[in-house]
Design a protein around this motif. Sequence first.
Motif, PDB file in Angstrom:
ATOM      1  N   LEU A   6       0.838  -1.205   0.000  1.00 51.50           N
ATOM      2  CA  LEU A   6       0.000   0.000   0.000  1.00 51.50           C
ATOM      3  C   LEU A   6       0.874   1.256   0.000  1.00 51.50           C
ATOM      4  O   LEU A   6       0.607   2.209  -0.740  1.00 51.50           O
ATOM      5  CB  LEU A   6      -0.917  -0.006   1.220  1.00 51.50           C
ATOM      6  CG  LEU A   6      -2.066  -1.031   1.217  1.00 51.50           C
ATOM      7  CD1 LEU A   6      -2.746  -1.070   2.579  1.00 51.50           C
ATOM      8  CD2 LEU A   6      -3.082  -0.704   0.126  1.00 51.50           C
ATOM      9  N   SER A   7       1.909   1.264   0.849  1.00 45.53           N
ATOM     10  CA  SER A   7       2.809   2.428   0.920  1.00 45.53           C
ATOM     11  C   SER A   7       3.503   2.650  -0.413  1.00 45.53           C
ATOM     12  O   SER A   7       3.640   3.790  -0.877  1.00 45.53           O
ATOM     13  CB  SER A   7       3.838   2.235   2.041  1.00 45.53           C
ATOM     14  OG  SER A   7       3.211   2.138   3.301  1.00 45.53           O
ATOM     15  N   GLN A   8       3.958   1.563  -1.039  1.00 46.11           N
ATOM     16  CA  GLN A   8       4.650   1.691  -2.317  1.00 46.11           C
ATOM     17  C   GLN A   8       3.704   2.188  -3.404  1.00 46.11           C
ATOM     18  O   GLN A   8       4.075   3.022  -4.241  1.00 46.11           O
ATOM     19  CB  GLN A   8       5.256   0.351  -2.724  1.00 46.11           C
ATOM     20  CG  GLN A   8       6.113   0.423  -3.981  1.00 46.11           C
ATOM     21  CD  GLN A   8       7.265   1.402  -3.832  1.00 46.11           C
ATOM     22  OE1 GLN A   8       8.057   1.317  -2.903  1.00 46.11           O
ATOM     23  NE2 GLN A   8       7.355   2.367  -4.750  1.00 46.11           N
ATOM     24  N   THR A   9       2.469   1.686  -3.383  1.00 45.78           N
ATOM     25  CA  THR A   9       1.490   2.141  -4.380  1.00 45.78           C
ATOM     26  C   THR A   9       1.194   3.631  -4.216  1.00 45.78           C
ATOM     27  O   THR A   9       1.093   4.375  -5.205  1.00 45.78           O
ATOM     28  CB  THR A   9       0.191   1.323  -4.257  1.00 45.78           C
ATOM     29  OG1 THR A   9       0.489  -0.063  -4.464  1.00 45.78           O
ATOM     30  CG2 THR A   9      -0.844   1.766  -5.279  1.00 45.78           C
ATOM     31  N   LEU A  61      -6.428  -5.469   8.266  1.00 44.21           N
ATOM     32  CA  LEU A  61      -6.292  -5.178   6.836  1.00 44.21           C
ATOM     33  C   LEU A  61      -7.311  -4.130   6.386  1.00 44.21           C
ATOM     34  O   LEU A  61      -6.987  -3.216   5.622  1.00 44.21           O
ATOM     35  CB  LEU A  61      -6.483  -6.459   6.017  1.00 44.21           C
ATOM     36  CG  LEU A  61      -5.325  -7.461   6.009  1.00 44.21           C
ATOM     37  CD1 LEU A  61      -5.759  -8.760   5.350  1.00 44.21           C
ATOM     38  CD2 LEU A  61      -4.117  -6.877   5.295  1.00 44.21           C
ATOM     39  N   ALA A  62      -8.537  -4.253   6.881  1.00 46.57           N
ATOM     40  CA  ALA A  62      -9.577  -3.276   6.517  1.00 46.57           C
ATOM     41  C   ALA A  62      -9.202  -1.883   7.000  1.00 46.57           C
ATOM     42  O   ALA A  62      -9.434  -0.884   6.291  1.00 46.57           O
ATOM     43  CB  ALA A  62     -10.916  -3.717   7.113  1.00 46.57           C
ATOM     44  N   ALA A  63      -8.613  -1.798   8.211  1.00 42.85           N
ATOM     45  CA  ALA A  63      -8.200  -0.497   8.741  1.00 42.85           C
ATOM     46  C   ALA A  63      -7.078   0.102   7.896  1.00 42.85           C
ATOM     47  O   ALA A  63      -7.038   1.324   7.656  1.00 42.85           O
ATOM     48  CB  ALA A  63      -7.757  -0.645  10.195  1.00 42.85           C
ATOM     49  N   MET A  64      -6.160  -0.733   7.420  1.00 40.78           N
ATOM     50  CA  MET A  64      -5.074  -0.240   6.568  1.00 40.78           C
ATOM     51  C   MET A  64      -5.610   0.247   5.228  1.00 40.78           C
ATOM     52  O   MET A  64      -5.130   1.252   4.682  1.00 40.78           O
ATOM     53  CB  MET A  64      -4.037  -1.346   6.368  1.00 40.78           C
ATOM     54  CG  MET A  64      -3.257  -1.701   7.614  1.00 40.78           C
ATOM     55  SD  MET A  64      -2.165  -3.104   7.353  1.00 40.78           S
ATOM     56  CE  MET A  64      -0.986  -2.408   6.219  1.00 40.78           C
ATOM     57  N   GLU A  65      -6.578  -0.479   4.681  1.00 41.49           N
ATOM     58  CA  GLU A  65      -7.190  -0.037   3.420  1.00 41.49           C
ATOM     59  C   GLU A  65      -7.846   1.335   3.592  1.00 41.49           C
ATOM     60  O   GLU A  65      -7.683   2.233   2.746  1.00 41.49           O
ATOM     61  CB  GLU A  65      -8.225  -1.065   2.959  1.00 41.49           C
ATOM     62  CG  GLU A  65      -8.953  -0.654   1.691  1.00 41.49           C
ATOM     63  CD  GLU A  65     -10.031  -1.638   1.288  1.00 41.49           C
ATOM     64  OE1 GLU A  65     -11.028  -1.207   0.677  1.00 41.49           O
ATOM     65  OE2 GLU A  65      -9.881  -2.839   1.586  1.00 41.49           O
ATOM     66  N   LYS A  66      -8.549   1.512   4.686  1.00 43.45           N
ATOM     67  CA  LYS A  66      -9.197   2.802   4.953  1.00 43.45           C
ATOM     68  C   LYS A  66      -8.159   3.914   5.080  1.00 43.45           C
ATOM     69  O   LYS A  66      -8.343   5.020   4.556  1.00 43.45           O
ATOM     70  CB  LYS A  66     -10.026   2.693   6.228  1.00 43.45           C
ATOM     71  CG  LYS A  66     -10.785   3.959   6.581  1.00 43.45           C
ATOM     72  CD  LYS A  66     -11.631   3.762   7.843  1.00 43.45           C
ATOM     73  CE  LYS A  66     -12.381   5.037   8.201  1.00 43.45           C
ATOM     74  NZ  LYS A  66     -13.192   4.855   9.447  1.00 43.45           N
ATOM     75  N   ARG A 102      -5.437   8.627   2.731  1.00 42.68           N
ATOM     76  CA  ARG A 102      -4.244   9.384   2.352  1.00 42.68           C
ATOM     77  C   ARG A 102      -4.301   9.812   0.894  1.00 42.68           C
ATOM     78  O   ARG A 102      -3.920  10.938   0.547  1.00 42.68           O
ATOM     79  CB  ARG A 102      -2.991   8.541   2.597  1.00 42.68           C
ATOM     80  CG  ARG A 102      -2.660   8.307   4.059  1.00 42.68           C
ATOM     81  CD  ARG A 102      -1.296   7.684   4.195  1.00 42.68           C
ATOM     82  NE  ARG A 102      -0.989   7.310   5.571  1.00 42.68           N
ATOM     83  CZ  ARG A 102       0.190   6.857   5.959  1.00 42.68           C
ATOM     84  NH1 ARG A 102       1.164   6.740   5.083  1.00 42.68           N
ATOM     85  NH2 ARG A 102       0.396   6.521   7.218  1.00 42.68           N
ATOM     86  N   LEU A 103      -4.743   8.901   0.020  1.00 45.45           N
ATOM     87  CA  LEU A 103      -4.830   9.251  -1.394  1.00 45.45           C
ATOM     88  C   LEU A 103      -5.838  10.382  -1.594  1.00 45.45           C
ATOM     89  O   LEU A 103      -5.547  11.375  -2.286  1.00 45.45           O
ATOM     90  CB  LEU A 103      -5.240   8.017  -2.204  1.00 45.45           C
ATOM     91  CG  LEU A 103      -5.228   8.181  -3.726  1.00 45.45           C
ATOM     92  CD1 LEU A 103      -4.774   6.899  -4.411  1.00 45.45           C
ATOM     93  CD2 LEU A 103      -6.604   8.573  -4.251  1.00 45.45           C
TER      94      LEU A 103
END
Length: 570
Positions: A414-417, A511-516, A521-522
């Motif tokens: 996610l960070s790299q994307t 994982l859901a919290a990281m997606e959020k 951020r985006l």
Amino acid sequence: MLSPSIENAQAPEVPEFSSRALEFAAELARRYDISSLRPLLESCRNFARQDTLNVAIFGRFKAGKSSFLNCLIRRQLLPVGVIPVTSVITEIGYGPRERAWVQYAGGVTKEIAVDTIAEFVDENLNPENRKKVAVVRVELPSLEEFRAIRFVDTPGLESVLAHNTDVSRDWLPNVGLAIVAVGVDPPLSQRDIELIRELNLYTPKITLLLTKADLLDERGLSQVENYVRKQLNRYWNDAIPVYPYSIRPGFERLREQFENALRQEAVARSGQQRAAILNRKLDTLLAECSGYLSVALKSAEAADSERQQVRRKILGDRQGLEDSRLALRLIVRHVSTNLRTGYEKLLESREREIRARLLEEFEQRWPQWNSSFRLAVTSFEEWLTRAITIEMTRLSNQHRGDFLEPLHRAGRQLSQTLQDFRNRISERTMEALGVPLRTTEVDIEPEIPRSPDIRIGRLFDREWELISFLIPMPLVKGIVENHFRRRIADVVFKNLSRLASQWEQKINPALAAMEKEALGRLDDLVATLERLLASAGQQAPQIRQDLEEAARLRASLREAQALQPAAPQA
């Protein structure tokens, strides 16, 4: 909450130009609504309020960090061992009397006896930090000569205990002066270089401590020291001093050499060091401000008819942004979809070993149970429930790093994307406006879940109690024994599957919290750029003035940095 002596301390005096830089950056973030600057801004504010300098010790596990601190404070205070021991951040500083506090994750603070801190920071006594300790703070009168600084012991990096590495990396932004402990064998790894790079984002004051020097003779130590200096100089040009060190008798000269340098750098010049570190943080903050303002200025200078076209060139169309969001969602979806399969494959490799161990123990216990059917069933059920619980708990702890790995992998992806998205934005701003927008994506750190509570289902139905007295054990002993053997295999298989499910249920919410967080951020970056790209022509003079002021303040910060005396070499 800090200890009383820290809470009551006066806030340090911040140089006028540093204070101005901090206020100006805060004003820019507010006026232009650059929300992505708020975390870095708050970090700078917190550092400016501190009255002591954090001297933090980082390094791989077994690098000798805790042993070094024990030697430095002349007391066996911190737990040491041949396996990863430290699991919680520990701060040690001067106080008028010997005291210690435990601060829990919920904010509650409790005073404890100094000699009992191992109960809270030792991985063996507080596995995986189940006591939810945020930090342990210790004050000792014996540290009066170091009263201007606070030593910080961090958990070792790169051990199988992933949560220890996470604790240390999460603490990096708080660093003042950093000491990186590296053992002489191996003397320096690429991971050590990467750690120093990370630290350099937050402080210009880094020292390398070459521990366990007693393992080498004088010639070998000299070769290792020269090798380490050469490798460091490839990246930092003599900016990182290297000190060989050993806690063993006969190496007093090395210890005295390092401690003298520490007194000069961190104690006698603590004010200068704090100022240099704050200026590094502020320079980074102002650089990011300037990047955003440069984009706003170019947009403001463009004709109204061109502004929408510039926006499309930089941000792309709506479908492109949706594709970026979808890419983030697919990362999480892919990891989540493969969780159960991956966990079951991992645990399947341990099934035969666990089954064999339980069968061997069953063989030893069976002769004590087979005098009656009722005794056999009752004893077997009690033993197997206890034994399988122990096995599953051990397995969960042993493979905790493996269970958490998909979470960390998703965070990295996610960070790299997001960083790739930022890089594309930077390239497009360069093409459309002639200025790059260089911003760095802070890693998305997952909220590490606790290991699941091991739950074992019921092993037997209770109908046997009604007829157990009618069953003659001598006639069915062989049948019962074989049935128990099959039951052991079934219970092992079932509970391995249950353990995989329990970990899946722990990881999916994280994982859901990281997606959020990633999507937020985006969206936040896009919204910030849209506001800046909407800058009207009448705003151009103010933006130019703000850019000039930011450049002037950065020049002042760099000038102050250049006037700092160089660190003494060993």
